[in-house]
Design a protein around this motif. Sequence first.
Motif, PDB file in Angstrom:
ATOM      1  N   SER A   2       0.829  -1.195   0.000  1.00  0.00           N
ATOM      2  CA  SER A   2       0.000   0.000   0.000  1.00  0.00           C
ATOM      3  C   SER A   2       0.865   1.246   0.000  1.00  0.00           C
ATOM      4  O   SER A   2       1.974   1.276   0.527  1.00  0.00           O
ATOM      5  CB  SER A   2      -0.893  -0.005   1.240  1.00  0.00           C
ATOM      6  N   ASP A   3       0.327   2.318  -0.582  1.00  0.00           N
ATOM      7  CA  ASP A   3       1.027   3.599  -0.566  1.00  0.00           C
ATOM      8  C   ASP A   3       1.138   4.184   0.827  1.00  0.00           C
ATOM      9  O   ASP A   3       1.827   5.184   1.017  1.00  0.00           O
ATOM     10  CB  ASP A   3       0.329   4.589  -1.491  1.00  0.00           C
ATOM     11  N   THR A  17       9.116   4.698   4.673  1.00  0.00           N
ATOM     12  CA  THR A  17       8.494   6.005   4.882  1.00  0.00           C
ATOM     13  C   THR A  17       7.021   5.826   5.213  1.00  0.00           C
ATOM     14  O   THR A  17       6.275   5.217   4.445  1.00  0.00           O
ATOM     15  CB  THR A  17       8.641   6.887   3.636  1.00  0.00           C
ATOM     16  N   LEU A  18       6.619   6.349   6.366  1.00  0.00           N
ATOM     17  CA  LEU A  18       5.205   6.413   6.723  1.00  0.00           C
ATOM     18  C   LEU A  18       4.574   7.490   5.846  1.00  0.00           C
ATOM     19  O   LEU A  18       4.981   8.653   5.904  1.00  0.00           O
ATOM     20  CB  LEU A  18       5.045   6.748   8.211  1.00  0.00           C
ATOM     21  N   ASN A  19       3.588   7.104   5.043  1.00  0.00           N
ATOM     22  CA  ASN A  19       3.196   7.965   3.923  1.00  0.00           C
ATOM     23  C   ASN A  19       1.714   8.361   3.977  1.00  0.00           C
ATOM     24  O   ASN A  19       0.925   8.023   3.102  1.00  0.00           O
ATOM     25  CB  ASN A  19       3.516   7.247   2.602  1.00  0.00           C
ATOM     26  N   ARG A  20       1.382   9.117   5.021  1.00  0.00           N
ATOM     27  CA  ARG A  20       0.066   9.771   5.093  1.00  0.00           C
ATOM     28  C   ARG A  20       0.290  11.239   5.458  1.00  0.00           C
ATOM     29  O   ARG A  20      -0.182  11.726   6.497  1.00  0.00           O
ATOM     30  CB  ARG A  20      -0.842   9.107   6.124  1.00  0.00           C
ATOM     31  N   TYR A  29      -4.998   1.700  11.165  1.00  0.00           N
ATOM     32  CA  TYR A  29      -4.781   0.255  11.196  1.00  0.00           C
ATOM     33  C   TYR A  29      -4.092  -0.234   9.930  1.00  0.00           C
ATOM     34  O   TYR A  29      -3.220  -1.110   9.983  1.00  0.00           O
ATOM     35  CB  TYR A  29      -6.108  -0.483  11.403  1.00  0.00           C
ATOM     36  N   ASP A  30      -4.468   0.330   8.793  1.00  0.00           N
ATOM     37  CA  ASP A  30      -3.858  -0.096   7.532  1.00  0.00           C
ATOM     38  C   ASP A  30      -2.367   0.202   7.521  1.00  0.00           C
ATOM     39  O   ASP A  30      -1.562  -0.646   7.119  1.00  0.00           O
ATOM     40  CB  ASP A  30      -4.555   0.592   6.354  1.00  0.00           C
ATOM     41  N   LEU A  35       3.172  -1.615   7.687  1.00  0.00           N
ATOM     42  CA  LEU A  35       4.511  -1.525   8.267  1.00  0.00           C
ATOM     43  C   LEU A  35       4.974  -2.893   8.752  1.00  0.00           C
ATOM     44  O   LEU A  35       6.123  -3.292   8.523  1.00  0.00           O
ATOM     45  CB  LEU A  35       4.509  -0.521   9.422  1.00  0.00           C
ATOM     46  N   MET A  36       4.084  -3.626   9.395  1.00  0.00           N
ATOM     47  CA  MET A  36       4.441  -4.978   9.856  1.00  0.00           C
ATOM     48  C   MET A  36       4.775  -5.885   8.683  1.00  0.00           C
ATOM     49  O   MET A  36       5.733  -6.678   8.745  1.00  0.00           O
ATOM     50  CB  MET A  36       3.282  -5.551  10.665  1.00  0.00           C
ATOM     51  N   ALA A  37       4.013  -5.779   7.597  1.00  0.00           N
ATOM     52  CA  ALA A  37       4.301  -6.590   6.407  1.00  0.00           C
ATOM     53  C   ALA A  37       5.650  -6.210   5.805  1.00  0.00           C
ATOM     54  O   ALA A  37       6.406  -7.078   5.346  1.00  0.00           O
ATOM     55  CB  ALA A  37       3.186  -6.419   5.375  1.00  0.00           C
ATOM     56  N   ALA A  38       5.968  -4.919   5.803  1.00  0.00           N
ATOM     57  CA  ALA A  38       7.263  -4.465   5.280  1.00  0.00           C
ATOM     58  C   ALA A  38       8.403  -5.047   6.107  1.00  0.00           C
ATOM     59  O   ALA A  38       9.427  -5.495   5.566  1.00  0.00           O
ATOM     60  CB  ALA A  38       7.317  -2.941   5.287  1.00  0.00           C
TER      61      ALA A  38
END
Length: 263
Positions: A2-3, A17-20, A29-30, A35-38
Amino acid sequence: MSDAVLIETKDAIALITLNRPDKLNALNYDLIDRLMAALDTIETDAGIGAVILTGAGERAFSAGADIREFSGTVRHGPNTAIRDFVRRGQAMTARLEAFRKPVIAAVNGLAFGGGCEITEAVHLAIASDRAQFAKPEINLGMPPTFGGTQRLPRLAGRKRALELLLTGDAFSPARALEIGLINAIVPHDELLPAARQLAGRILRHSPLAVASIITAVTRGLNMAIGEGLQVESEQFAAMVPTSDLREGLAAWIGRRPPSYSGH
């Protein structure tokens, strides 16, 4: 991927990079799940030896939990809030803390609430001179829930941590450095280069030794010293049969730079 989370790999360093940025990189939550998947992907990639974690945009590392999303969860009661919010956030910070590759936070702006808790959990942190920190959960009528009541006192000491936790007041990078939350403050434009330089200083060494040190320190902090020394002994014992230890010893005796294989 996800972006909401971006990954760029260069020179054996993964930049996450946290991207919001329009939401000050709030931890919904997304984003946490991504981040956990990364981290799962990076953990098994032998070509990556270190991680830098930062936030998108010029304003925030992360302003903390996504309050609108969290508020909806709270309306469903404590069991749902614990399951969906608290456990997810605590799993994220625990994962960062115990990750066997070094994780360096490059704090580029606001690190409030959950953003501060990420900074507490990672192994090393460098802050921009524009960064700002806070433990503002008390302003919402609640304690921190991603580990902040536990990790900050261990870093800063009980009284200094309680002042921050009980007032909710923002504090400067200089204060964060003083209490041991971060390792250094650099000019804003030098933040990522400084984080990469620090990662490079670590990447010179055996990745197995790096992982063993992280594990011994992370586990030992939560034990009596006798138990921690046993963990230290176990981590050393695991290194004894490795080619990295043999290479390190041979290089030192031969007065040459080591060449580690990670085995």
